[in-house]
Design an enzyme around this catalytic site. Sequence first.
Site, short mmCIF file in Angstrom:
data_model
loop_
_atom_site.label_atom_id
_atom_site.label_comp_id
_atom_site.label_asym_id
_atom_site.label_seq_id
_atom_site.Cartn_x
_atom_site.Cartn_y
_atom_site.Cartn_z
CG ASP A 133 64.40 59.31 65.68
OD1 ASP A 133 64.20 58.77 66.77
OD2 ASP A 133 65.15 60.32 65.81
CG ASN A 153 74.21 53.72 70.94
OD1 ASN A 153 74.85 53.05 70.04
ND2 ASN A 153 74.00 54.85 70.68
CG ASP A 170 79.31 54.68 65.58
OD1 ASP A 170 80.47 54.70 66.05
OD2 ASP A 170 78.54 55.31 65.86
CD GLU A 224 68.82 58.99 68.08
OE1 GLU A 224 69.89 59.68 67.90
OE2 GLU A 224 68.02 58.99 69.00
#
Length: 538
Positions: free
Chosen positions: A417, A425, A434, A460
Amino acid sequence: MDLRVEAAAPALLVLAQEHVDRWNPRAARDLANRAMDRADSCDDPRLVRARALTILAFCERMEDRYPEGVAAGQAAIELAQQTGDLATEARARSVVARILLTIGETDDAVLESRTALDIAELSGDLTSCMIAFTAFTNVCLAIGQFDLALEYCERASEIARMTGDDIACGMLMDTAGCVYVEQAVAAQESGDVTGAAALFRRAVKLSREAMLVARRNGHRRYEAGALANLAEGLAALGQPEKALRLLESWQADPELDTAYTLTHHLDTRGAICLALGRYDQAVECFAAALELAEGKKSAMVYHEHLAEAHERNGDPVRALMQFKAFHTLYVQVASESAQRGARVAAVRWETTQAHARAEQERARAEALSSTNLELSRRTEDLLQQSREDPLTGLANRRAMERLLEHGLGDRAIAMIDVDHFKNVNDTFSHPVGDAVLRHLGQILRTSCRAGDVAIRYGGEEFALLFHRAEDESVRAAAERVRAAVEDYDWNAVATGLAVTVSVGVATGSDANTAAEALALADQRLYQAKRTGRNRVVA
Protein backbone atom coordinates in the site's frame (compact mmCIF):
# COMPACT_ATOMS: atom_id res chain seq x y z
CA MET A 1 -33.37 28.96 -25.45
CA ASP A 2 -34.54 25.97 -23.36
CA LEU A 3 -32.77 22.92 -24.76
CA ARG A 4 -35.49 20.66 -23.33
CA VAL A 5 -38.07 22.43 -25.52
CA GLU A 6 -36.13 22.66 -28.79
CA ALA A 7 -33.84 19.59 -28.76
CA ALA A 8 -34.39 16.52 -30.91
CA ALA A 9 -35.26 13.19 -29.31
CA PRO A 10 -31.70 11.78 -29.08
CA ALA A 11 -30.44 14.91 -27.29
CA LEU A 12 -33.39 14.74 -24.90
CA LEU A 13 -32.50 11.13 -24.07
CA VAL A 14 -28.92 12.16 -23.24
CA LEU A 15 -30.23 14.83 -20.87
CA ALA A 16 -32.72 12.38 -19.35
CA GLN A 17 -29.96 9.84 -18.65
CA GLU A 18 -27.91 12.54 -16.94
CA HIS A 19 -30.83 13.18 -14.59
CA VAL A 20 -31.15 9.44 -13.92
CA ASP A 21 -27.47 9.36 -12.99
CA ARG A 22 -28.08 12.30 -10.64
CA TRP A 23 -31.07 10.52 -9.11
CA ASN A 24 -33.59 13.11 -10.34
CA PRO A 25 -36.49 10.96 -11.61
CA ARG A 26 -38.99 13.77 -12.17
CA ALA A 27 -36.78 15.68 -14.60
CA ALA A 28 -35.68 12.45 -16.27
CA ARG A 29 -39.30 11.34 -16.73
CA ASP A 30 -40.27 14.67 -18.31
CA LEU A 31 -37.39 14.55 -20.79
CA ALA A 32 -37.98 10.88 -21.68
CA ASN A 33 -41.66 11.56 -22.37
CA ARG A 34 -40.71 14.51 -24.58
CA ALA A 35 -38.37 12.23 -26.51
CA MET A 36 -41.20 9.70 -26.92
CA ASP A 37 -43.41 12.46 -28.36
CA ARG A 38 -40.73 13.36 -30.93
CA ALA A 39 -39.75 9.79 -31.85
CA ASP A 40 -41.64 9.86 -35.15
CA SER A 41 -39.27 12.54 -36.46
CA CYS A 42 -36.31 10.14 -36.10
CA ASP A 43 -35.01 7.56 -38.59
CA ASP A 44 -36.10 4.66 -36.37
CA PRO A 45 -38.86 5.67 -33.92
CA ARG A 46 -38.83 2.24 -32.28
CA LEU A 47 -35.20 2.68 -31.27
CA VAL A 48 -35.93 6.04 -29.61
CA ARG A 49 -38.99 4.66 -27.83
CA ALA A 50 -37.04 1.63 -26.55
CA ARG A 51 -34.39 3.87 -24.99
CA ALA A 52 -36.97 6.30 -23.61
CA LEU A 53 -38.97 3.44 -22.05
CA THR A 54 -35.79 2.10 -20.45
CA ILE A 55 -35.21 5.48 -18.81
CA LEU A 56 -38.86 5.58 -17.70
CA ALA A 57 -38.43 2.12 -16.16
CA PHE A 58 -35.45 3.47 -14.16
CA CYS A 59 -37.61 6.41 -13.01
CA GLU A 60 -40.43 4.12 -11.87
CA ARG A 61 -37.95 2.03 -9.87
CA MET A 62 -36.50 5.13 -8.21
CA GLU A 63 -40.01 6.16 -7.13
CA ASP A 64 -41.02 2.65 -5.96
CA ARG A 65 -43.65 2.21 -8.71
CA TYR A 66 -42.74 -1.38 -9.42
CA PRO A 67 -45.58 -2.71 -11.64
CA GLU A 68 -45.28 0.40 -13.83
CA GLY A 69 -41.50 -0.05 -13.94
CA VAL A 70 -41.78 -3.66 -15.09
CA ALA A 71 -44.37 -2.70 -17.73
CA ALA A 72 -42.07 0.01 -19.12
CA GLY A 73 -39.09 -2.34 -18.99
CA GLN A 74 -40.91 -5.14 -20.78
CA ALA A 75 -42.09 -2.75 -23.50
CA ALA A 76 -38.51 -1.50 -23.91
CA ILE A 77 -37.24 -5.08 -24.21
CA GLU A 78 -39.76 -5.86 -26.95
CA LEU A 79 -38.87 -2.78 -29.02
CA ALA A 80 -35.15 -3.35 -28.51
CA GLN A 81 -35.53 -6.91 -29.80
CA GLN A 82 -37.42 -5.66 -32.86
CA THR A 83 -34.61 -3.24 -33.72
CA GLY A 84 -31.74 -5.53 -32.71
CA ASP A 85 -30.55 -3.02 -30.08
CA LEU A 86 -28.80 -5.43 -27.72
CA ALA A 87 -27.37 -2.67 -25.53
CA THR A 88 -30.78 -1.18 -24.75
CA GLU A 89 -32.29 -4.63 -24.19
CA ALA A 90 -29.56 -5.41 -21.64
CA ARG A 91 -30.21 -2.13 -19.79
CA ALA A 92 -33.97 -2.71 -19.72
CA ARG A 93 -33.52 -6.27 -18.43
CA SER A 94 -31.16 -4.98 -15.75
CA VAL A 95 -33.73 -2.54 -14.35
CA VAL A 96 -36.45 -5.23 -14.45
CA ALA A 97 -34.10 -7.53 -12.52
CA ARG A 98 -33.54 -4.83 -9.86
CA ILE A 99 -37.30 -4.36 -9.47
CA LEU A 100 -37.92 -8.11 -9.18
CA LEU A 101 -35.23 -8.28 -6.50
CA THR A 102 -36.84 -5.42 -4.55
CA ILE A 103 -40.27 -7.07 -4.45
CA GLY A 104 -38.83 -10.40 -3.34
CA GLU A 105 -39.03 -12.31 -6.66
CA THR A 106 -35.46 -13.49 -6.17
CA ASP A 107 -35.44 -16.47 -8.54
CA ASP A 108 -36.83 -14.39 -11.42
CA ALA A 109 -34.36 -11.60 -10.57
CA VAL A 110 -31.45 -14.05 -10.87
CA LEU A 111 -32.66 -15.31 -14.27
CA GLU A 112 -33.37 -11.82 -15.61
CA SER A 113 -30.00 -10.46 -14.45
CA ARG A 114 -28.15 -13.44 -15.98
CA THR A 115 -29.93 -12.82 -19.30
CA ALA A 116 -29.01 -9.14 -19.10
CA LEU A 117 -25.35 -10.13 -18.54
CA ASP A 118 -25.27 -12.40 -21.58
CA ILE A 119 -26.93 -9.87 -23.87
CA ALA A 120 -24.75 -7.00 -22.62
CA GLU A 121 -21.56 -8.93 -23.35
CA LEU A 122 -22.87 -9.82 -26.82
CA SER A 123 -23.62 -6.16 -27.49
CA GLY A 124 -20.02 -5.10 -26.82
CA ASP A 125 -21.36 -1.85 -25.31
CA LEU A 126 -19.28 -1.08 -22.21
CA THR A 127 -21.88 1.06 -20.43
CA SER A 128 -24.55 -1.62 -20.85
CA CYS A 129 -22.10 -4.18 -19.50
CA MET A 130 -21.40 -1.96 -16.48
CA ILE A 131 -25.14 -1.60 -15.78
CA ALA A 132 -25.72 -5.35 -16.14
CA PHE A 133 -22.71 -6.20 -13.94
CA THR A 134 -24.00 -3.77 -11.29
CA ALA A 135 -27.48 -5.30 -11.33
CA PHE A 136 -26.02 -8.80 -11.01
CA THR A 137 -23.80 -7.60 -8.15
CA ASN A 138 -26.86 -6.50 -6.19
CA VAL A 139 -28.67 -9.76 -6.91
CA CYS A 140 -25.65 -11.75 -5.68
CA LEU A 141 -25.43 -9.58 -2.55
CA ALA A 142 -29.11 -10.20 -1.78
CA ILE A 143 -28.75 -13.99 -2.05
CA GLY A 144 -25.53 -14.11 -0.01
CA GLN A 145 -23.14 -14.89 -2.88
CA PHE A 146 -20.56 -12.40 -1.64
CA ASP A 147 -17.53 -13.57 -3.63
CA LEU A 148 -19.52 -13.46 -6.87
CA ALA A 149 -20.89 -10.03 -5.91
CA LEU A 150 -17.34 -8.70 -5.44
CA GLU A 151 -16.19 -10.21 -8.74
CA TYR A 152 -18.91 -8.53 -10.77
CA CYS A 153 -18.64 -5.30 -8.80
CA GLU A 154 -14.95 -5.20 -9.74
CA ARG A 155 -15.79 -5.92 -13.41
CA ALA A 156 -18.27 -3.02 -13.37
CA SER A 157 -15.66 -0.82 -11.69
CA GLU A 158 -13.05 -1.65 -14.34
CA ILE A 159 -15.45 -0.50 -17.06
CA ALA A 160 -16.29 2.67 -15.11
CA ARG A 161 -12.57 3.48 -14.90
CA MET A 162 -12.03 2.68 -18.58
CA THR A 163 -14.89 4.96 -19.65
CA GLY A 164 -13.97 7.73 -17.20
CA ASP A 165 -17.28 7.50 -15.32
CA ASP A 166 -16.07 8.85 -11.99
CA ILE A 167 -19.56 8.93 -10.41
CA ALA A 168 -20.12 5.25 -11.23
CA CYS A 169 -16.67 4.45 -9.80
CA GLY A 170 -17.65 6.02 -6.49
CA MET A 171 -21.04 4.33 -6.39
CA LEU A 172 -19.44 0.94 -7.06
CA MET A 173 -16.84 1.52 -4.32
CA ASP A 174 -19.70 2.02 -1.88
CA THR A 175 -21.44 -1.11 -3.21
CA ALA A 176 -18.26 -3.14 -2.67
CA GLY A 177 -18.06 -1.69 0.83
CA CYS A 178 -21.58 -2.98 1.53
CA VAL A 179 -20.52 -6.45 0.38
CA TYR A 180 -17.53 -6.38 2.75
CA VAL A 181 -19.82 -5.34 5.60
CA GLU A 182 -22.08 -8.34 4.94
CA GLN A 183 -19.00 -10.58 4.84
CA ALA A 184 -17.77 -9.04 8.09
CA VAL A 185 -21.10 -9.67 9.82
CA ALA A 186 -21.02 -13.29 8.65
CA ALA A 187 -17.43 -13.61 9.95
CA GLN A 188 -18.48 -12.19 13.32
CA GLU A 189 -21.33 -14.64 13.58
CA SER A 190 -18.93 -17.51 12.91
CA GLY A 191 -16.54 -16.28 15.62
CA ASP A 192 -13.83 -14.99 13.26
CA VAL A 193 -13.13 -11.68 15.02
CA THR A 194 -9.84 -10.98 13.22
CA GLY A 195 -11.29 -11.67 9.79
CA ALA A 196 -14.34 -9.52 10.54
CA ALA A 197 -12.15 -6.59 11.59
CA ALA A 198 -10.11 -6.82 8.37
CA LEU A 199 -13.31 -6.84 6.31
CA PHE A 200 -14.75 -3.88 8.21
CA ARG A 201 -11.50 -1.97 7.55
CA ARG A 202 -11.85 -2.64 3.83
CA ALA A 203 -15.46 -1.48 3.94
CA VAL A 204 -14.48 1.72 5.76
CA LYS A 205 -11.72 2.46 3.26
CA LEU A 206 -14.05 2.00 0.29
CA SER A 207 -16.88 4.04 1.82
CA ARG A 208 -14.44 6.88 2.55
CA GLU A 209 -13.15 6.82 -1.04
CA ALA A 210 -16.73 6.69 -2.36
CA MET A 211 -17.69 9.68 -0.23
CA LEU A 212 -14.76 11.72 -1.57
CA VAL A 213 -15.51 10.77 -5.18
CA ALA A 214 -19.16 11.81 -4.78
CA ARG A 215 -18.11 15.07 -3.11
CA ARG A 216 -15.66 15.80 -5.92
CA ASN A 217 -18.43 15.33 -8.48
CA GLY A 218 -21.08 17.22 -6.54
CA HIS A 219 -23.30 14.14 -6.18
CA ARG A 220 -24.95 14.95 -2.87
CA ARG A 221 -27.08 11.78 -2.59
CA TYR A 222 -24.17 9.40 -3.16
CA GLU A 223 -21.96 11.41 -0.80
CA ALA A 224 -24.57 11.26 1.98
CA GLY A 225 -25.10 7.52 1.49
CA ALA A 226 -21.38 6.74 1.54
CA LEU A 227 -20.91 8.94 4.60
CA ALA A 228 -23.61 7.04 6.51
CA ASN A 229 -22.09 3.71 5.46
CA LEU A 230 -18.68 4.97 6.58
CA ALA A 231 -20.12 5.89 9.99
CA GLU A 232 -21.62 2.41 10.36
CA GLY A 233 -18.25 0.85 9.53
CA LEU A 234 -16.38 3.04 12.00
CA ALA A 235 -18.86 2.13 14.73
CA ALA A 236 -18.36 -1.57 13.96
CA LEU A 237 -14.58 -1.04 14.33
CA GLY A 238 -15.05 0.34 17.83
CA GLN A 239 -14.98 4.04 16.92
CA PRO A 240 -18.58 5.14 17.63
CA GLU A 241 -17.67 8.65 18.81
CA LYS A 242 -15.78 9.29 15.58
CA ALA A 243 -18.76 7.92 13.65
CA LEU A 244 -21.13 10.32 15.42
CA ARG A 245 -18.86 13.30 14.72
CA LEU A 246 -18.80 12.31 11.06
CA LEU A 247 -22.60 12.17 10.89
CA GLU A 248 -22.88 15.51 12.67
CA SER A 249 -20.54 17.06 10.10
CA TRP A 250 -23.17 16.54 7.39
CA GLN A 251 -25.28 19.68 6.96
CA ALA A 252 -28.69 18.22 6.19
CA ASP A 253 -30.91 20.33 3.94
CA PRO A 254 -34.57 19.31 3.42
CA GLU A 255 -34.56 21.34 0.21
CA LEU A 256 -31.69 19.32 -1.28
CA ASP A 257 -31.79 15.95 0.50
CA THR A 258 -34.38 13.27 -0.13
CA ALA A 259 -36.35 11.72 2.71
CA TYR A 260 -34.29 8.55 2.25
CA THR A 261 -31.03 10.44 2.86
CA LEU A 262 -32.36 12.25 5.93
CA THR A 263 -33.85 9.13 7.52
CA HIS A 264 -30.77 7.01 6.68
CA HIS A 265 -28.58 9.44 8.63
CA LEU A 266 -31.00 9.68 11.55
CA ASP A 267 -31.41 5.91 11.78
CA THR A 268 -27.64 5.36 11.63
CA ARG A 269 -27.09 7.94 14.37
CA GLY A 270 -29.83 6.35 16.46
CA ALA A 271 -28.28 2.88 16.14
CA ILE A 272 -24.88 4.20 17.28
CA CYS A 273 -26.43 6.03 20.25
CA LEU A 274 -28.29 2.85 21.16
CA ALA A 275 -25.04 0.88 21.16
CA LEU A 276 -23.41 3.57 23.35
CA GLY A 277 -26.24 3.44 25.88
CA ARG A 278 -27.46 6.94 25.04
CA TYR A 279 -31.06 5.84 24.94
CA ASP A 280 -32.71 9.28 25.08
CA GLN A 281 -30.71 10.41 22.06
CA ALA A 282 -31.51 7.19 20.24
CA VAL A 283 -35.23 7.74 20.84
CA GLU A 284 -34.95 11.29 19.48
CA CYS A 285 -33.18 10.10 16.31
CA PHE A 286 -35.63 7.26 15.59
CA ALA A 287 -38.63 9.50 16.31
CA ALA A 288 -37.28 12.15 13.89
CA ALA A 289 -36.74 9.46 11.25
CA LEU A 290 -40.32 8.24 11.76
CA GLU A 291 -41.66 11.75 11.19
CA LEU A 292 -39.81 11.99 7.85
CA ALA A 293 -40.49 8.41 6.72
CA GLU A 294 -42.00 8.07 3.27
CA GLY A 295 -44.24 5.04 3.03
CA LYS A 296 -45.32 2.28 5.37
CA LYS A 297 -42.24 0.12 4.94
CA SER A 298 -39.87 2.81 6.25
CA ALA A 299 -42.25 3.77 9.06
CA MET A 300 -42.45 0.12 10.09
CA VAL A 301 -38.67 -0.06 10.49
CA TYR A 302 -38.50 3.07 12.64
CA HIS A 303 -41.39 1.93 14.86
CA GLU A 304 -39.42 -1.28 15.50
CA HIS A 305 -36.24 0.65 16.32
CA LEU A 306 -38.19 2.99 18.62
CA ALA A 307 -39.66 0.00 20.44
CA GLU A 308 -36.18 -1.34 21.16
CA ALA A 309 -34.89 2.10 22.25
CA HIS A 310 -37.81 2.63 24.67
CA GLU A 311 -37.37 -0.89 26.05
CA ARG A 312 -33.67 -0.31 26.74
CA ASN A 313 -34.49 3.08 28.23
CA GLY A 314 -36.72 1.42 30.82
CA ASP A 315 -40.05 2.56 29.33
CA PRO A 316 -42.03 -0.65 28.61
CA VAL A 317 -45.32 1.19 28.00
CA ARG A 318 -43.96 3.27 25.11
CA ALA A 319 -42.02 0.24 23.86
CA LEU A 320 -45.26 -1.77 23.67
CA MET A 321 -47.06 1.07 21.86
CA GLN A 322 -44.30 1.27 19.25
CA PHE A 323 -44.23 -2.50 18.84
CA LYS A 324 -47.99 -2.58 18.24
CA ALA A 325 -47.62 0.13 15.60
CA PHE A 326 -44.79 -1.87 14.03
CA HIS A 327 -46.90 -5.04 13.96
CA THR A 328 -49.88 -3.27 12.37
CA LEU A 329 -47.68 -1.85 9.60
CA TYR A 330 -45.91 -5.18 9.17
CA VAL A 331 -49.22 -6.88 8.31
CA GLN A 332 -50.18 -4.08 5.91
CA VAL A 333 -46.78 -4.02 4.20
CA ALA A 334 -46.78 -7.79 3.75
CA SER A 335 -50.25 -7.68 2.20
CA GLU A 336 -49.43 -4.78 -0.12
CA SER A 337 -46.15 -6.40 -1.11
CA ALA A 338 -47.99 -9.58 -2.11
CA GLN A 339 -50.50 -7.56 -4.12
CA ARG A 340 -47.73 -5.60 -5.82
CA GLY A 341 -45.89 -8.83 -6.64
CA ALA A 342 -49.08 -10.25 -8.14
CA ARG A 343 -49.50 -7.15 -10.32
CA VAL A 344 -45.90 -7.42 -11.51
CA ALA A 345 -46.39 -11.11 -12.29
CA ALA A 346 -49.53 -10.27 -14.25
CA VAL A 347 -47.68 -7.65 -16.28
CA ARG A 348 -44.94 -10.11 -17.14
CA TRP A 349 -47.36 -12.92 -18.03
CA GLU A 350 -49.49 -10.71 -20.27
CA THR A 351 -46.41 -9.42 -22.09
CA THR A 352 -45.10 -12.93 -22.62
CA GLN A 353 -48.41 -14.22 -23.93
CA ALA A 354 -49.20 -11.22 -26.12
CA HIS A 355 -45.93 -11.22 -28.02
CA ALA A 356 -45.18 -14.94 -28.27
CA ARG A 357 -41.87 -14.42 -26.58
CA ALA A 358 -40.52 -17.91 -27.11
CA GLU A 359 -40.94 -17.66 -30.89
CA GLN A 360 -39.32 -14.26 -31.00
CA GLU A 361 -36.32 -15.52 -29.02
CA ARG A 362 -35.88 -18.37 -31.52
CA ALA A 363 -36.06 -16.03 -34.52
CA ARG A 364 -33.68 -13.61 -32.87
CA ALA A 365 -31.18 -16.34 -32.13
CA GLU A 366 -31.19 -17.34 -35.81
CA ALA A 367 -30.68 -13.72 -36.88
CA LEU A 368 -27.71 -13.41 -34.54
CA SER A 369 -26.02 -16.62 -35.66
CA SER A 370 -24.29 -15.00 -38.64
CA THR A 371 -22.56 -12.49 -36.35
CA ASN A 372 -21.66 -14.83 -33.49
CA LEU A 373 -17.98 -14.98 -34.45
CA GLU A 374 -17.55 -11.21 -34.23
CA LEU A 375 -19.59 -11.01 -31.05
CA SER A 376 -17.50 -13.77 -29.48
CA ARG A 377 -14.36 -11.82 -30.30
CA ARG A 378 -15.82 -8.70 -28.67
CA THR A 379 -16.78 -10.72 -25.62
CA GLU A 380 -13.27 -12.15 -25.32
CA ASP A 381 -11.81 -8.64 -25.62
CA LEU A 382 -14.13 -7.45 -22.86
CA LEU A 383 -13.17 -10.35 -20.63
CA GLN A 384 -9.49 -9.58 -21.20
CA GLN A 385 -10.09 -5.93 -20.31
CA SER A 386 -11.96 -6.98 -17.17
CA ARG A 387 -8.89 -8.90 -15.93
CA GLU A 388 -6.32 -6.17 -16.61
CA ASP A 389 -5.91 -2.87 -14.80
CA PRO A 390 -6.12 -0.18 -17.52
CA LEU A 391 -3.98 2.37 -15.67
CA THR A 392 -0.93 0.22 -14.86
CA GLY A 393 -1.32 -2.71 -17.25
CA LEU A 394 -0.95 -5.12 -14.32
CA ALA A 395 -3.28 -7.98 -13.54
CA ASN A 396 -6.26 -6.83 -11.45
CA ARG A 397 -7.92 -8.30 -8.37
CA ARG A 398 -10.23 -10.51 -10.40
CA ALA A 399 -7.26 -12.08 -12.17
CA MET A 400 -5.54 -12.66 -8.81
CA GLU A 401 -8.63 -14.38 -7.44
CA ARG A 402 -8.59 -16.74 -10.41
CA LEU A 403 -4.91 -17.51 -9.74
CA LEU A 404 -5.78 -18.33 -6.12
CA GLU A 405 -8.84 -20.47 -6.86
CA HIS A 406 -6.99 -23.60 -5.71
CA GLY A 407 -5.25 -21.97 -2.77
CA LEU A 408 -1.87 -20.36 -2.19
CA GLY A 409 0.05 -23.64 -1.94
CA ASP A 410 3.78 -23.16 -1.61
CA ARG A 411 3.61 -19.61 -2.88
CA ALA A 412 3.68 -16.31 -0.95
CA ILE A 413 1.71 -13.10 -1.23
CA ALA A 414 2.82 -9.54 -0.44
CA MET A 415 0.17 -6.84 0.02
CA ILE A 416 1.58 -3.37 -0.76
CA ASP A 417 0.00 0.00 0.00
CA VAL A 418 1.27 3.46 -0.94
CA ASP A 419 1.97 5.55 2.16
CA HIS A 420 -0.02 8.80 2.45
CA PHE A 421 -1.31 8.50 -1.10
CA LYS A 422 -4.12 10.96 -0.40
CA ASN A 423 -1.47 13.60 0.30
CA VAL A 424 0.05 12.95 -3.13
CA ASN A 425 -3.31 13.62 -4.80
CA ASP A 426 -4.07 16.65 -2.62
CA THR A 427 -0.60 18.21 -2.91
CA PHE A 428 0.45 17.36 -6.46
CA SER A 429 -2.93 16.68 -8.22
CA HIS A 430 -4.76 13.54 -9.29
CA PRO A 431 -2.89 13.27 -12.65
CA VAL A 432 0.37 13.07 -10.66
CA GLY A 433 -1.27 10.45 -8.43
CA ASP A 434 -2.11 8.40 -11.53
CA ALA A 435 1.47 8.79 -12.75
CA VAL A 436 2.74 7.49 -9.39
CA LEU A 437 0.54 4.41 -9.74
CA ARG A 438 1.81 3.79 -13.28
CA HIS A 439 5.45 4.05 -12.19
CA LEU A 440 4.78 1.74 -9.24
CA GLY A 441 3.30 -0.77 -11.63
CA GLN A 442 6.50 -0.65 -13.69
CA ILE A 443 8.67 -1.04 -10.57
CA LEU A 444 6.69 -4.07 -9.46
CA ARG A 445 6.76 -5.57 -12.95
CA THR A 446 10.55 -5.30 -13.16
CA SER A 447 10.85 -6.74 -9.64
CA CYS A 448 9.10 -9.95 -10.63
CA ARG A 449 11.02 -13.15 -11.20
CA ALA A 450 9.86 -15.78 -13.70
CA GLY A 451 6.50 -17.04 -12.50
CA ASP A 452 5.83 -14.11 -10.14
CA VAL A 453 2.75 -11.94 -10.82
CA ALA A 454 2.36 -8.23 -10.07
CA ILE A 455 -1.19 -7.11 -9.35
CA ARG A 456 -3.03 -3.85 -8.82
CA TYR A 457 -5.43 -4.89 -6.10
CA GLY A 458 -7.41 -1.62 -6.15
CA GLY A 459 -6.85 2.09 -5.54
CA GLU A 460 -3.33 2.58 -4.21
CA GLU A 461 -3.04 -1.05 -3.08
CA PHE A 462 -0.90 -3.58 -4.99
CA ALA A 463 0.13 -7.20 -4.50
CA LEU A 464 2.98 -9.50 -5.52
CA LEU A 465 2.23 -13.20 -5.88
CA PHE A 466 5.55 -15.05 -5.51
CA HIS A 467 5.76 -18.27 -7.51
CA ARG A 468 7.66 -20.23 -4.86
CA ALA A 469 8.22 -19.10 -1.30
CA GLU A 470 11.35 -21.18 -0.71
CA ASP A 471 13.38 -20.03 -3.71
CA GLU A 472 14.76 -17.23 -1.60
CA SER A 473 13.74 -15.23 1.42
CA VAL A 474 10.37 -13.74 0.64
CA ARG A 475 10.99 -11.04 3.20
CA ALA A 476 14.21 -10.10 1.42
CA ALA A 477 12.37 -9.96 -1.90
CA ALA A 478 9.69 -7.73 -0.41
CA GLU A 479 12.38 -5.54 1.15
CA ARG A 480 14.00 -5.10 -2.27
CA VAL A 481 10.66 -3.91 -3.66
CA ARG A 482 10.23 -1.46 -0.78
CA ALA A 483 13.74 -0.09 -1.26
CA ALA A 484 13.27 0.18 -5.03
CA VAL A 485 10.22 2.37 -4.49
CA GLU A 486 11.95 4.54 -1.91
CA ASP A 487 15.09 4.96 -4.08
CA TYR A 488 13.19 5.73 -7.29
CA ASP A 489 13.74 9.22 -8.75
CA TRP A 490 10.26 10.57 -8.01
CA ASN A 491 11.45 14.12 -8.71
CA ALA A 492 11.26 13.17 -12.37
CA VAL A 493 7.52 12.75 -11.90
CA ALA A 494 6.98 15.91 -9.82
CA THR A 495 9.45 18.18 -8.07
CA GLY A 496 9.56 17.50 -4.34
CA LEU A 497 7.66 14.23 -4.66
CA ALA A 498 8.72 11.28 -2.44
CA VAL A 499 6.92 7.93 -2.38
CA THR A 500 7.22 4.98 -0.02
CA VAL A 501 5.21 1.82 0.51
CA SER A 502 4.26 -0.42 3.41
CA VAL A 503 4.26 -4.19 2.86
CA GLY A 504 2.65 -7.15 4.61
CA VAL A 505 3.72 -10.69 3.65
CA ALA A 506 2.20 -14.13 4.20
CA THR A 507 3.13 -17.56 2.83
CA GLY A 508 1.06 -20.62 2.09
CA SER A 509 2.41 -22.27 5.22
CA ASP A 510 1.06 -19.39 7.36
CA ALA A 511 -2.61 -20.20 6.73
CA ASN A 512 -4.97 -22.98 5.71
CA THR A 513 -6.63 -21.16 2.79
CA ALA A 514 -5.79 -18.41 0.33
CA ALA A 515 -8.42 -16.18 1.97
CA GLU A 516 -6.77 -16.61 5.36
CA ALA A 517 -3.34 -15.85 3.88
CA LEU A 518 -4.70 -12.68 2.24
CA ALA A 519 -6.28 -11.60 5.52
CA LEU A 520 -3.00 -12.26 7.34
CA ALA A 521 -0.99 -10.31 4.75
CA ASP A 522 -3.50 -7.49 5.03
CA GLN A 523 -3.24 -7.54 8.83
CA ARG A 524 0.56 -7.34 8.61
CA LEU A 525 0.25 -4.49 6.12
CA TYR A 526 -1.79 -2.52 8.64
CA GLN A 527 0.81 -3.40 11.28
CA ALA A 528 3.48 -1.89 9.02
CA LYS A 529 1.32 1.24 8.72
CA ARG A 530 0.80 1.52 12.45
CA THR A 531 4.50 1.08 13.27
CA GLY A 532 5.75 3.91 11.10
CA ARG A 533 5.18 2.98 7.40
CA ASN A 534 7.87 2.42 4.76
CA ARG A 535 8.60 -1.06 6.11
CA VAL A 536 7.95 -4.76 5.60
CA VAL A 537 6.16 -6.94 8.15
CA ALA A 538 6.42 -10.66 7.46
